[in-house]
Design a protein around this motif. Sequence first.
Motif, mmCIF file in Angstrom:
data_model
loop_
_atom_site.group_PDB
_atom_site.id
_atom_site.type_symbol
_atom_site.label_atom_id
_atom_site.label_comp_id
_atom_site.label_asym_id
_atom_site.label_seq_id
_atom_site.Cartn_x
_atom_site.Cartn_y
_atom_site.Cartn_z
ATOM 1 N N VAL A 1 3.538 11.370 -0.385
ATOM 2 C CA VAL A 1 3.429 9.933 -0.638
ATOM 3 C C VAL A 1 3.952 9.190 0.584
ATOM 4 C CG1 VAL A 1 4.260 8.012 -2.048
ATOM 5 C CG2 VAL A 1 3.739 10.216 -3.103
ATOM 6 N N THR A 2 3.226 8.177 1.027
ATOM 7 C CA THR A 2 3.635 7.407 2.200
ATOM 8 C C THR A 2 3.655 5.925 1.859
ATOM 9 O OG1 THR A 2 2.591 9.031 3.647
ATOM 10 C CG2 THR A 2 3.158 6.897 4.616
ATOM 11 N N ALA B 1 0.815 -1.213 0.000
ATOM 12 C CA ALA B 1 0.000 0.000 0.000
ATOM 13 C C ALA B 1 0.850 1.266 0.000
ATOM 14 C CB ALA B 1 -0.918 -0.005 1.212
ATOM 15 N N VAL B 2 0.406 2.225 -0.784
ATOM 16 C CA VAL B 2 1.018 3.544 -0.843
ATOM 17 C C VAL B 2 -0.083 4.576 -0.669
ATOM 18 C CG1 VAL B 2 2.307 5.187 -2.241
ATOM 19 C CG2 VAL B 2 2.845 2.757 -2.364
ATOM 20 N N LYS B 3 0.096 5.474 0.237
ATOM 21 C CA LYS B 3 -0.904 6.516 0.464
ATOM 22 C C LYS B 3 -0.474 7.797 -0.236
ATOM 23 C CE LYS B 3 -3.202 9.130 4.145
ATOM 24 N NZ LYS B 3 -3.276 9.358 5.619
ATOM 25 N N GLU B 4 -1.297 8.238 -1.180
ATOM 26 C CA GLU B 4 -1.020 9.481 -1.900
ATOM 27 C C GLU B 4 -2.008 10.542 -1.469
ATOM 28 O OE1 GLU B 4 0.204 9.723 -6.077
ATOM 29 O OE2 GLU B 4 -0.331 7.591 -6.158
ATOM 30 N N SER B 5 -1.487 11.732 -1.281
ATOM 31 C CA SER B 5 -2.349 12.864 -0.955
ATOM 32 C C SER B 5 -1.690 14.125 -1.473
ATOM 33 C CB SER B 5 -2.554 12.967 0.558
ATOM 34 O OG SER B 5 -1.333 13.285 1.202
ATOM 35 N N LEU C 1 3.328 2.435 3.193
ATOM 36 C CA LEU C 1 2.690 1.921 4.404
ATOM 37 C C LEU C 1 3.200 0.552 4.835
ATOM 38 C CD1 LEU C 1 -1.003 2.967 3.625
ATOM 39 C CD2 LEU C 1 0.714 4.181 4.978
#
Length: 914
Positions: free
Chosen positions: A754-755, A746-750, A757
């Motif tokens: 970018v994070t 999982a990669v959190k984009e906002s 996880l």
Amino acid sequence: MAGYTPMMQQYLSVKAEAQDALLFFRLGDFYEMFFDDALTAARELEITLTGREGGQEERIPMCGVPYHSAEGYITRLVDKGYKVAICEQVEDPATAKGVVRREIVRVVTPGTVMETKNLGEGANNFIVGTAETDGRYGFAACDLTTGELYVTSFPASGESVRNELNVYRPAEAVGDAASLRRLSGEAAGAGRSVLCTEREVAGDVFETLRGQFPGERWEDHEPARRLAVARLVAYLGETQKRSLSHLSTVKSYDPKQFMALDAFTRRNLELTETVRDRSRRGSLLWLLDKTRTAMGARLLKRWIDQPLLDAVSIGKRLDAVEALHGSWMQREELRTELREVYDLERLVGRIAYGSANARDLNALRASLERVPAIRAVLGQLDSAPLAELAGAMDDCADIASAIAAAIADEPPVSVREGGLIRPGYDAKLDELHVASRDGKKWIAELERQEREATGIKSLKIGFNKVFGYYLEVTRANLGSLPEGRYERKQTLANAERFVTPELKEKEALILEAEERMVDLEYSLFAELRDRVAAQIPRLQKLAEQVAALDVLQSFAEVSAERRYTRPRLTNGYDLIVRDGRHPVVEAVAEGATFITNDSSLTEDASILLITGPNMAGKSTYMRQVAMISIMAQIGCFVPAKSAELPLIDRIFTRIGAADDLVGGQSTFMVEMKDIQVMTEQATARSLVIIDELGRGTSTDEGMAIAQAVIEYVHDAIGCKALVSTHFHELAHLEQSLAKLRNGCMAVKESADGVTFLRKLVAGAADSSYGIYCAQLAGLPESIVSRAYGLLESTAAATREAAASADSGGGGLTVRERPSAYDAAEPASGAAAPAAQAGPAPAEQAAPGGVVQLAMFAEPVASSHPEKGRKPASAQADRLADKLRKLDVMRMTPLQALEWLNDARNQLMESGDPL
């Protein structure tokens, strides 16, 4: 040999018996080497090369080493792969007529080293015997220091030989030309050096075997096994020239009893050593080793090298570990007692070999005295396997009592100096002790009397080995001596030494008593050592039991310390792990919280195709599934909240191999060979792990090969498989392969960044974030900036091509350089992607030598905005969302045009303006 002196003729005669060894020829206080042996030894040992007259015109090359320090020189030569034949004087020079008789008493080879301080307490030193007959390969492995002897056989193939070599890693091999050629080739391919010696059995094979193992039914063994053991035993007898009574039991097994682990899998999973520097720290062996004895440490490595396939045996180990795991006080008591147990296996080896001294016997006694306490601790635990183990333990109390009655508390190292035997053990020895003690009292009284008679207060009585006892008077006092009573013996610079008839008479009595005393002590010691040697089978059995107990408590200790849980082994197919962790990665980052992941490989979903960015944890996740399976099958608890596991018959891994430069093979060719072995040998019970399948060739070909391999595993093998790839297009296989599921890290984009996880989730990734990861890895800023520029140029070219093909086509949106880079450009080579988003995670060397982002650091955020027009309708909005996820760099121009054309058609059908 005509023309040589008698001594050199003797040397040449002895050398003819050891043509393949360097001959250490004893001459007085030195071991001498001559001719080519001298040239070799002088070069390898860096000692002076001299010459000697030998009866010929030319001087003979010669070099030598002192006998009292020869062991170190011999070790250095053996470590370099040489054999050393030791030739001793076997006749008293004082009584010899002519040249003193000399014989080879032992040949030291890499596989027969007995000086264990050079081997390491927790390591075995194996020599193997080989045979190839009737399409079968016989393989016998022996550690002469411990008396262990294992024999197996299997189809004569290089891959099977390689697997057994990985288990034993022998220093030496003995066999026929064909079997040795196969073994040496496999060893060289694995980067190992094995000294090979061709030998055949002189005489009947059965006679050789029955002479060493009278209780074994050799008719029940297949010919390849018999021949392998016979060659090995014959060679050991030939080189060691003494009793090998500790080689009394042969442990026969079938390789199919254990999980098969090839060299790549052992290396990739770092079971006993790390890839980067081949060190112990960072390996599974390092993590699990809480053993208290040397023999336990050796057994632990063997268990890791050979995970079990028998559910009953695994269950017994797990039952024992569970009982110890839940009993902290008893476990601590057990660990305290085990700490006092010496290396029983190697003590027994020295006793059988005739090289054990009195201190070794005391160490054996001290170890045996701990067994009752160990049994008492086990009796407090509610565990059938541990109760069975305790009941079978023979504390050998009779052996301990015999040693305690005979051997002094603090004997000397040498067995030829006296002081070995405890007073009261032997009446005759006690009489000699009294005679010696009384004689020395008489000497002291004589010294007092002579001082009074002569008035010389400095007069003293001394002793040396040349003159015996003497009276010593300084020159200034010589005039005080009475005439005719003293016989001058030696003149010194400031004194004279004398003897008297009474002194010589008493000296003879004292020296005779001491000489007889030393001889009698050695005789009594040797007799006791032989009595203990007759009990070797009992001692070896006890050593096995204590070693097994030590490994079980080690598993319990690690499991309690690391919060591991007992796995549930089934006869089914499904592998289901809840909150699994990589045991070693977690351990090397003390204090950090490891991000757990679930695993589910079932009959309905046996293949997991994993996509996602580099450094996001794909490789760590796949390794942890394999490590949990191995830990369960050696009988240890596992790093998970719960684990339901089937018995895995074989694990294949293809993770991050480097080019085989020596073999002339590229990364891609090595990968293809690994895949070929997997397709031949994997079964439905196997676990296959492939990292970045299809890399190393063109994108199109790599993707085609990757899909074909996945389809083959799915359709033809049906085994459990974890496959990671950067070919995101392969995600479509979930639609055509019923048992394949997509997963991604999982990669959190906002808008803020970018994070990564580190969490495995269902579905496919939409980007590899390659340039972003390059920045995190510390690439110079100039390279990162150039990469983003090239990426934009490629995307622009794609847009132009699409526009020319269809004048009404829209534009492609690509991932641009995150704005944080533009806002605050770091210095060249800096690793921080966005200072305002928080500190960059520390880099961590993961097992395998791969430098990756720390698995435990806080996720790193990076500004990563997207550009593009706001769509005019819901249909356009959906297309825009697909466009954001499009990996342009993975598309061919034709694929890009097809995508554009399809998007255009959808927009036209929806009535939206282009």
